[in-house]
Design a protein around this motif. Structure first.
Motif, PDB file in Angstrom:
ATOM      1  N   ALA A  73       0.829  -1.212   0.000  1.00  0.00           N
ATOM      2  CA  ALA A  73       0.000   0.000   0.000  1.00  0.00           C
ATOM      3  C   ALA A  73       0.860   1.258   0.000  1.00  0.00           C
ATOM      4  O   ALA A  73       0.499   2.267  -0.628  1.00  0.00           O
ATOM      5  CB  ALA A  73      -0.922  -0.006   1.215  1.00  0.00           C
ATOM      6  N   VAL A  95      -7.258  -4.010  -6.343  1.00  0.00           N
ATOM      7  CA  VAL A  95      -6.657  -3.966  -5.005  1.00  0.00           C
ATOM      8  C   VAL A  95      -6.896  -5.301  -4.308  1.00  0.00           C
ATOM      9  O   VAL A  95      -8.017  -5.806  -4.269  1.00  0.00           O
ATOM     10  CB  VAL A  95      -7.236  -2.811  -4.172  1.00  0.00           C
ATOM     11  CG1 VAL A  95      -6.676  -2.834  -2.754  1.00  0.00           C
ATOM     12  CG2 VAL A  95      -6.927  -1.467  -4.835  1.00  0.00           C
ATOM     13  N   ASP A 135      -6.117  -7.578  -0.740  1.00  0.00           N
ATOM     14  CA  ASP A 135      -5.631  -7.839   0.616  1.00  0.00           C
ATOM     15  C   ASP A 135      -6.277  -9.148   1.065  1.00  0.00           C
ATOM     16  O   ASP A 135      -7.290  -9.164   1.764  1.00  0.00           O
ATOM     17  CB  ASP A 135      -5.993  -6.700   1.563  1.00  0.00           C
ATOM     18  CG  ASP A 135      -5.370  -6.879   2.945  1.00  0.00           C
ATOM     19  OD1 ASP A 135      -4.665  -7.887   3.153  1.00  0.00           O
ATOM     20  OD2 ASP A 135      -5.589  -6.026   3.817  1.00  0.00           O
ATOM     21  N   LYS A 192      -8.605   5.148   6.132  1.00  0.00           N
ATOM     22  CA  LYS A 192      -7.231   4.812   6.460  1.00  0.00           C
ATOM     23  C   LYS A 192      -7.000   4.792   7.967  1.00  0.00           C
ATOM     24  O   LYS A 192      -6.274   3.942   8.480  1.00  0.00           O
ATOM     25  CB  LYS A 192      -6.273   5.807   5.804  1.00  0.00           C
ATOM     26  CG  LYS A 192      -6.242   5.728   4.283  1.00  0.00           C
ATOM     27  CD  LYS A 192      -5.265   6.716   3.675  1.00  0.00           C
ATOM     28  CE  LYS A 192      -3.839   6.310   3.880  1.00  0.00           C
ATOM     29  NZ  LYS A 192      -2.892   7.153   3.094  1.00  0.00           N
ATOM     30  N   ASN A 219      -3.811  -2.595   6.506  1.00  0.00           N
ATOM     31  CA  ASN A 219      -3.193  -2.520   5.184  1.00  0.00           C
ATOM     32  C   ASN A 219      -4.188  -2.323   4.044  1.00  0.00           C
ATOM     33  O   ASN A 219      -3.984  -1.491   3.166  1.00  0.00           O
ATOM     34  CB  ASN A 219      -2.387  -3.796   4.925  1.00  0.00           C
ATOM     35  CG  ASN A 219      -1.356  -4.069   6.007  1.00  0.00           C
ATOM     36  OD1 ASN A 219      -0.380  -3.362   6.135  1.00  0.00           O
ATOM     37  ND2 ASN A 219      -1.587  -5.113   6.798  1.00  0.00           N
ATOM     38  N   ASN A 249      -5.876   1.146   3.440  1.00  0.00           N
ATOM     39  CA  ASN A 249      -4.843   2.077   2.968  1.00  0.00           C
ATOM     40  C   ASN A 249      -4.589   1.893   1.481  1.00  0.00           C
ATOM     41  O   ASN A 249      -4.470   2.863   0.726  1.00  0.00           O
ATOM     42  CB  ASN A 249      -3.541   1.869   3.740  1.00  0.00           C
ATOM     43  CG  ASN A 249      -3.601   2.407   5.148  1.00  0.00           C
ATOM     44  OD1 ASN A 249      -4.580   3.037   5.547  1.00  0.00           O
ATOM     45  ND2 ASN A 249      -2.568   2.147   5.924  1.00  0.00           N
ATOM     46  N   ALA A 250      -4.482   0.630   1.060  1.00  0.00           N
ATOM     47  CA  ALA A 250      -4.238   0.350  -0.356  1.00  0.00           C
ATOM     48  C   ALA A 250      -5.371   0.891  -1.227  1.00  0.00           C
ATOM     49  O   ALA A 250      -5.137   1.453  -2.299  1.00  0.00           O
ATOM     50  CB  ALA A 250      -4.077  -1.156  -0.567  1.00  0.00           C
ATOM     51  N   ASN A 256      -5.307   4.835  -1.203  1.00  0.00           N
ATOM     52  CA  ASN A 256      -4.141   5.299  -1.968  1.00  0.00           C
ATOM     53  C   ASN A 256      -4.315   5.093  -3.464  1.00  0.00           C
ATOM     54  O   ASN A 256      -3.645   5.753  -4.268  1.00  0.00           O
ATOM     55  CB  ASN A 256      -2.882   4.570  -1.502  1.00  0.00           C
ATOM     56  CG  ASN A 256      -2.445   4.982  -0.119  1.00  0.00           C
ATOM     57  OD1 ASN A 256      -2.965   5.929   0.451  1.00  0.00           O
ATOM     58  ND2 ASN A 256      -1.487   4.259   0.445  1.00  0.00           N
ATOM     59  N   SER A 257      -5.214   4.192  -3.855  1.00  0.00           N
ATOM     60  CA  SER A 257      -5.440   3.893  -5.268  1.00  0.00           C
ATOM     61  C   SER A 257      -6.551   4.733  -5.886  1.00  0.00           C
ATOM     62  O   SER A 257      -6.957   4.486  -7.028  1.00  0.00           O
ATOM     63  CB  SER A 257      -5.793   2.408  -5.431  1.00  0.00           C
ATOM     64  OG  SER A 257      -4.749   1.585  -4.978  1.00  0.00           O
ATOM     65  N   ALA A 259      -1.853  -5.111  -1.013  1.00  0.00           N
ATOM     66  CA  ALA A 259      -1.797  -4.318   0.211  1.00  0.00           C
ATOM     67  C   ALA A 259      -0.491  -4.538   0.963  1.00  0.00           C
ATOM     68  O   ALA A 259       0.053  -3.619   1.567  1.00  0.00           O
ATOM     69  CB  ALA A 259      -2.982  -4.661   1.106  1.00  0.00           C
TER      70      ALA A 259
END
Length: 230
Positions: A9, A24, A26, A49, A103, A106-107, A110-111, A144
């Protein structure tokens, strides 16, 4: 279709995903939970997040579930943790889920600059790959990872996706995951000595591991757009 893989991430930047299709992942366990919750009737999922962002957002809301984990365990005061077994139809049906994890969320956040952001895990491999082939545009698979580091459970899933899509030109990172996924052996054989697998095993989450490695058990496509998974 050009395919690239990002391994954590923390490595995701606007420049790496903008204008591209993003998947994405995870696997252990956020995206597996998301697929399970939506399959079992949840209305939508809103990822965050940080814990304080989620608690501030939900302060005056009703009919929502606060969900998530830190260090693998449920956050104090939250309704659910990060086990797919918690997200049964009688618990989540019709509910808005607000989620934060170590994790996976967040991934996702962030995407956000991706052109279209899809949710992936072993649970929806074939239907996800069919969707990717239908779109047939440049793809970035975001793993992630674990606390900013490479995690084989996510990256092997990326390789399984790459194996299945038809039209592809691979970056070196994507090719390396394709090669790992193409080696003989079951998912459990390939992952049983990994750090995250054994972390969850030591927490007593063996049933979670079985659920999260159930290939094609959740035959749905989920998309993340404007802060919402639907």
């Amino acid at each position: 279709m050009n395919i690239d893989v990002i391994f954590s991430a923390n490595e995701v930047t606007k420049e790496k995903v903008v204008g591209k299709i993003v998947v994405v992942i995870d696997v252990l366990r956020a995206t597996s939970v998301m697929l399970t919750a939506m399959k079992n009737g949840a209305k939508e999922i809103r990822p965050f997040k940080e814990i304080d962002q989620l608690t501030s957002y939900t302060k005056d809301l009703k009919g929502i579930l606060k969900c998530g984990e830190r260090n693998g365990t449920k956050i104090d005061g939250f309704d659910l943790g990060n086990s797919p077994l918690e997200y049964q139809p009688e618990v989540v049906c019709g509910k808005i889920i607000c989620m934060t994890t170590s994790n996976g969320t967040n991934a996702l956040v962030n995407s956000s600059y991706g052109k279209k952001i899809l949710i992936g895990s072993y649970l929806n491999l074939d239907i996800l790959c069919k969707k990717i082939d239908e779109i047939n545009e440049d793809l970035v698979i975001v793993c992630a990872g674990t606390n900013g580091e490479f995690s084989l459970d996510d990256s092997l899933c990326a390789g399984e996706i790459i194996k299945r899509v038809k039209y592809k030109t691979l970056s070196d990172s994507a090719r390396s995951m394709y090669m790992i996924a193409s080696t003989p052996g079951t998912l459990k054989d390939k992952l049983k000595e990994t750090k995250h697998y054994n972390f969850l095993k030591n927490l007593g989450e063996v049933r979670d591991l079985e659920v999260c490695f159930s290939i094609n058990s959740k035959n749905i496509i989920l998309e993340y757009r404007d802060g919402i998974i639907f």
